[in-house]
Design an enzyme around this catalytic site. Structure first.
Site, PDB file in Angstrom:
ATOM      1  N   ASP A 213       6.230 -10.127  -2.967  1.00  0.00           N
ATOM      2  CA  ASP A 213       6.862  -9.100  -3.340  1.00  0.00           C
ATOM      3  C   ASP A 213       7.904  -9.179  -4.165  1.00  0.00           C
ATOM      4  O   ASP A 213       8.846  -8.233  -4.471  1.00  0.00           O
ATOM      5  CB  ASP A 213       7.378  -8.370  -2.057  1.00  0.00           C
ATOM      6  CG  ASP A 213       8.402  -9.214  -1.205  1.00  0.00           C
ATOM      7  OD1 ASP A 213       8.729 -10.367  -1.615  1.00  0.00           O
ATOM      8  OD2 ASP A 213       8.890  -8.819  -0.260  1.00  0.00           O
TER       9      ASP A 213
ATOM     10  N   GLU B 135      17.877  -5.282  -4.578  1.00  0.00           N
ATOM     11  CA  GLU B 135      17.203  -4.459  -5.086  1.00  0.00           C
ATOM     12  C   GLU B 135      17.670  -2.894  -4.773  1.00  0.00           C
ATOM     13  O   GLU B 135      17.905  -2.737  -3.557  1.00  0.00           O
ATOM     14  CB  GLU B 135      15.665  -4.591  -4.774  1.00  0.00           C
ATOM     15  CG  GLU B 135      15.002  -5.736  -5.271  1.00  0.00           C
ATOM     16  CD  GLU B 135      13.521  -5.916  -4.516  1.00  0.00           C
ATOM     17  OE1 GLU B 135      12.925  -6.758  -5.048  1.00  0.00           O
ATOM     18  OE2 GLU B 135      13.502  -5.427  -3.529  1.00  0.00           O
TER      19      GLU B 135
END
Length: 348
Positions: free
Chosen positions: A234, A63
């Site tokens: 998450d 990410e």
């Protein structure tokens, strides 16, 4: 060719980050980072906000997490690969950068594997300071991996935690965590089930790594009057709490467009009501309103928290000198003559 000052960017290595933590002290640094995060939550509306850019695979996720307050730009590169521990690797690694918006020049490059652990724990404790029942002094720490000690000591430093009750499906992880916490002035109770761990705890923290829809806490395990700190869910397809718990809780989030994709609330309808935590910090919304209320921080981690942590580190560098001057930027004599700079560096 000797690099000019314009070419040099402060770089904080893992070694320097660890030295910085020990020089400041772990608990004071956790408090300092929490203060910076809370200050940035106060000015939340100034920031560029976007869900992180994620590249998913069957093994994990990579990410990028960008943001800017209009003067400084920051981003973090971070991965999440639960399988890594079986190969002797970290589940999460990260690095981050701050840059001057006016010029685009980087002003800090830093490791963030260690710093992410601190900022995640500092955020959890800062939120619990606002939402946990008054006088909370006992936490259940379910999931005793790399984040567990940081979570516990942040709660001690910021919320006055006195006791932690540990549980992990892997008893070796619990033994590791208990040993690491033994000399830190907090009572440590090792438990053999999540049900045992939550007995008498006012704060319930879940932090597990498996990339799956999991039920770490079932609906009948959670009574009234607790604060849940859910930090393991998450990414899409990864949760820890039974949906029934969510239905009975007042849910607080960082940034709804990201949390609805990645957090516990991916299990709920898109219009299920949630409260943005920055509104609690600024007094625009109440946090805990009753002793029997269940408050839930559906924490997925947001770029502003990383920005705050990097900002804190940058502010420590001048007085500590704990960084390398990294030759990162080309600086030709004439900004239009990059090729000439290359030519001058040719070997004789």
């Amino acid at each position: 060719m000797t690099p000019s000052e314009k070419a040099l960017v402060p770089f904080v290595s893992v070694d320097h980050m660890m030295q910085l933590i020990h020089q400041i002290g772990l608990e004071p640094m956790l408090r300092g980072i929490a203060d910076y995060i809370e200050a940035d939550f106060h000015r939340w509306e100034l920031f560029d906000k976007t869900p992180r850019v994620a590249s998913h695979s069957t093994e994990g996720v990579i990410e990028l997490m960008p943001t800017s307050d209009g003067e400084v730009y920051g981003f973090k590169y971070v991965n999440g690969h639960p399988k890594n521990t079986k190969e002797g690797l970290q589940t999460v690694t990260a690095f981050g950068l701050l840059a001057d918006v006016a010029t685009g020049y980087p002003v800090l490059l830093s490791e963030m594997t260690m710093l992410t652990a601190l900022r995640t724990a500092a955020t959890s404790a800062m939120v619990a300071k606002h939402l946990a029942p008054k006088g909370s002094d006992t936490m259940a720490m379910i999931g005793n991996g790399a984040q567990s000690e940081f979570q516990t000591l942040a709660m001690k430093a910021i919320c006055g935690l006195k006791s932690v009750r540990l549980y992990d499906v892997d008893p070796a992880a619990t033994r590791k965590c208990a040993a690491n916490l033994a000399a830190h002035g907090i009572e440590v109770v090792s438990c053999t089930s999540p049900e045992e761990a939550i007995q008498g705890a006012q704060i319930l923290t879940t932090c597990t790594a498996d990339k799956q829809y999991a039920t770490i806490l079932s609906d009948n395990m959670v009574g009234s009057g607790v604060h849940i700190n859910a930090i393991g869910g998450d990414c899409p397809g990864k949760t820890e709490l039974a949906a029934g718990i969510l239905q009975r809780s007042d849910i607080f989030v960082e940034y709804p467009p990201q949390t609805r994709i990645e957090g516990e609330i991916q299990q709920l309808d898109d219009d299920h009501p949630v409260i943005e935590f920055w509104q609690v910090v600024t007094g625009q919304h109440q946090g805990r309103t009753s002793d029997r209320q269940i408050t839930l921080f559906d924490s997925v981690g947001f770029a502003i928290e990383d920005f705050s942590a990097l900002r804190y580190v940058r502010d420590q560098l001048e007085q500590t000198g704990l960084y390398h001057a990294l030759d990162l930027l080309a600086d030709p004599d004439d900004p239009r003559d990059l090729f000439g700079m290359l030519q001058r560096a040719a070997p004789n």
